[in-house]
Design an enzyme around this catalytic site. Structure first.
Site, mmCIF file in Angstrom:
data_model
loop_
_atom_site.group_PDB
_atom_site.id
_atom_site.type_symbol
_atom_site.label_atom_id
_atom_site.label_comp_id
_atom_site.label_asym_id
_atom_site.label_seq_id
_atom_site.Cartn_x
_atom_site.Cartn_y
_atom_site.Cartn_z
ATOM 1 N N GLY A 220 0.795 -1.400 0.013
ATOM 2 C CA GLY A 220 0.172 0.019 0.089
ATOM 3 C C GLY A 220 0.797 1.353 -0.104
ATOM 4 N N ARG B 114 -11.959 21.373 7.087
ATOM 5 C CA ARG B 114 -13.200 21.313 8.451
ATOM 6 C C ARG B 114 -12.388 21.530 9.744
ATOM 7 N NH1 ARG B 114 -17.433 17.428 5.767
ATOM 8 N NH2 ARG B 114 -15.445 16.422 5.175
ATOM 9 N N HIS C 173 -12.650 25.969 2.923
ATOM 10 C CA HIS C 173 -13.738 26.172 3.965
ATOM 11 C C HIS C 173 -13.859 27.240 4.674
ATOM 12 C CE1 HIS C 173 -16.917 24.411 6.233
ATOM 13 N NE2 HIS C 173 -16.316 24.379 7.422
ATOM 14 N N LYS D 37 -29.547 27.036 12.317
ATOM 15 C CA LYS D 37 -29.596 25.900 12.808
ATOM 16 C C LYS D 37 -29.407 25.724 14.220
ATOM 17 C CE LYS D 37 -26.439 24.450 9.764
ATOM 18 N NZ LYS D 37 -25.572 23.886 8.925
ATOM 19 N N THR E 270 -22.758 14.426 3.616
ATOM 20 C CA THR E 270 -23.564 13.117 3.696
ATOM 21 C C THR E 270 -25.015 13.808 2.990
ATOM 22 O OG1 THR E 270 -24.341 13.688 5.914
ATOM 23 C CG2 THR E 270 -22.456 11.841 5.311
ATOM 24 N N ALA E 271 -24.988 15.164 2.885
ATOM 25 C CA ALA E 271 -26.458 15.684 2.410
ATOM 26 C C ALA E 271 -27.418 15.980 3.404
ATOM 27 C CB ALA E 271 -26.602 14.929 1.014
ATOM 28 N N GLY E 272 -27.483 15.575 4.344
ATOM 29 C CA GLY E 272 -28.692 15.637 5.588
ATOM 30 C C GLY E 272 -28.943 16.870 5.768
#
Length: 370
Positions: A79, A141, A175, A246, A277-279
């Site tokens: 690897g 992030r 970001h 939020k 994850t698009a939540g």
């Protein structure tokens, strides 16, 4: 001239993880890009790519009018990353296109290690300058300490890139803009704005009704305001602005969402830099529908789209999700027809061309709409 290119995912076409969809659509006008690199400049530069997004690298190469240099980036049986550059780079400016992202069985850490070793290889081979072109800056992030005994990973990645010998870094929609400050003054950072390309894409739609640009959180309001400014400069006057606030019950759990602004009967465009994850994105879209919006669209620069993202977007009320090609789109999105990929290859190629020819990047950052 100004331009951008977009390509729409088609379920009827074979689609590999690292391959862009074959059908491409060119927008009516052009953004930033002015043409290929003159041949008399090509001898002093070389263009390389790792394995994280080779299709983007090939697209940049085409717009630059300059072939990718011969380089083997593979792995040993255990690897470990194995790199071999098959042509001289002595006294050349070497541009390495490598987003720090996953791709198939290659992890984020594999991409980072490839980038670091490619930079080190060029430095040890007596390259004149080494420019790391990182369309997606992984670990961005983790840009500050939110608790005790945690790393500031974005700073540590910058430290590694600097220590192995990079002379300059080109990124897209970091970001957090302050990440530029994690690099020393000897390693300048060009942080390209993909939002202007996205705003142009939506400004060319002829069926927008009462468009409203929506920030999914308070931290993204400046990005949404810039998106709206470009749309209005391109003729979409009266574009509105809204924000979703939020309230979290835990780090990954949203207790409630509150909308600031009016979206009744409007075509809403959610603007953000990353969708993972698009939540949150799908919840924000549902909230806008709840408040009476006509359509929900979204522009996200970095479409990571991990885990349940495909199922969530398929079942959501989002009419169109536009993502750039800074990272490869997962194969699970073959069957999803409301996803559009907007290519940033022309923007990146123009930035590289101006770096090679020592031209100002002012018009890359300011498209004349300010």
């Amino acid at each position: 001239k100004e331009f951008c290119i977009c390509s729409r995912l088609r379920a009827t076409r074979p689609f590999a993880l690292t391959a862009m969809p074959s059908k491409e659509v060119v927008t009516k006008t052009f953004q930033v890009y002015t043409g290929t690199l003159a041949e008399d400049h090509q001898h002093k530069a070389a263009l390389f790519a790792g394995n994280s997004n080779p299709e983007l690298a090939r697209d940049v190469s085409k717009f630059l009018g300059m072939p990718l240099s011969d380089c083997q980036v593979g792995a040993f049986a255990d690897g470990e990353v194995n790199i071999k550059v098959n042509e001289t780079v002595r006294a050349k400016d070497c541009y390495i296109i490598q987003p720090v992202c996953r791709n198939g069985n290659k992890s984020v850490n594999d991409s980072l290690m490839e980038l670091l070793l490619l930079i080190s290889t060029m430095r040890r081979a007596s390259a004149h300058q080494i420019i790391a072109v990182i369309p997606y800056y992984g670990y961005a992030r983790q840009d500050r300490k939110m608790a005790s005994r945690v790393p500031i990973s974005a700073a540590d990645v910058a430290m590694m890139i600097t220590s192995v010998g990079a002379d300059r870094t080109i990124c897209v929609d970091l970001h957090c803009g302050q990440i530029q400050g994690f690099f020393p003054p000897s390693v300048p950072v060009d942080n390209l704005n993909a939002g202007r390309i996205g705003a142009l894409y939506f400004a060319e739609k002829t069926d927008l009704v009462k468009p409203v640009v929506v920030s999914p959180d308070a931290g993204g309001v400046a990005r949404a305001k810039e998106f709206r400014r470009v749309m209005e400069a391109k003729g979409i006057t009266g574009t509105g602005l809204a924000m979703i606030i939020k309230q979290r019950a835990a780090a990954s759990t949203i207790e409630r969402m509150d909308l600031v602004g009016s979206v009744d009967g409007a075509d809403c465009i959610i603007v953000d830099d990353i969708v993972d994850t698009a939540g949150t994105l799908c919840q924000a879209a549902a909230q806008l529908k709840k408040h009476g919006c006509r359509r929900v669209m979204a522009f996200i620069t970095h479409g990571l789209l991990n885990g349940p993202a495909a199922d969530r977007i398929k079942e959501s009320v989002i009419d169109e999700l536009v993502v750039s090609n800074t990272v490869p789109i997962p194969a699970a999105f073959e069957e999803i027809h409301n996803v559009t990929v907007l290519s940033l290859a022309p923007l990146i190629a123009e930035t590289i061309r101006r770096n090679i020819t020592h031209e100002s990047l002012a018009s890359v950052f300011d498209d004349g709409t300010a």
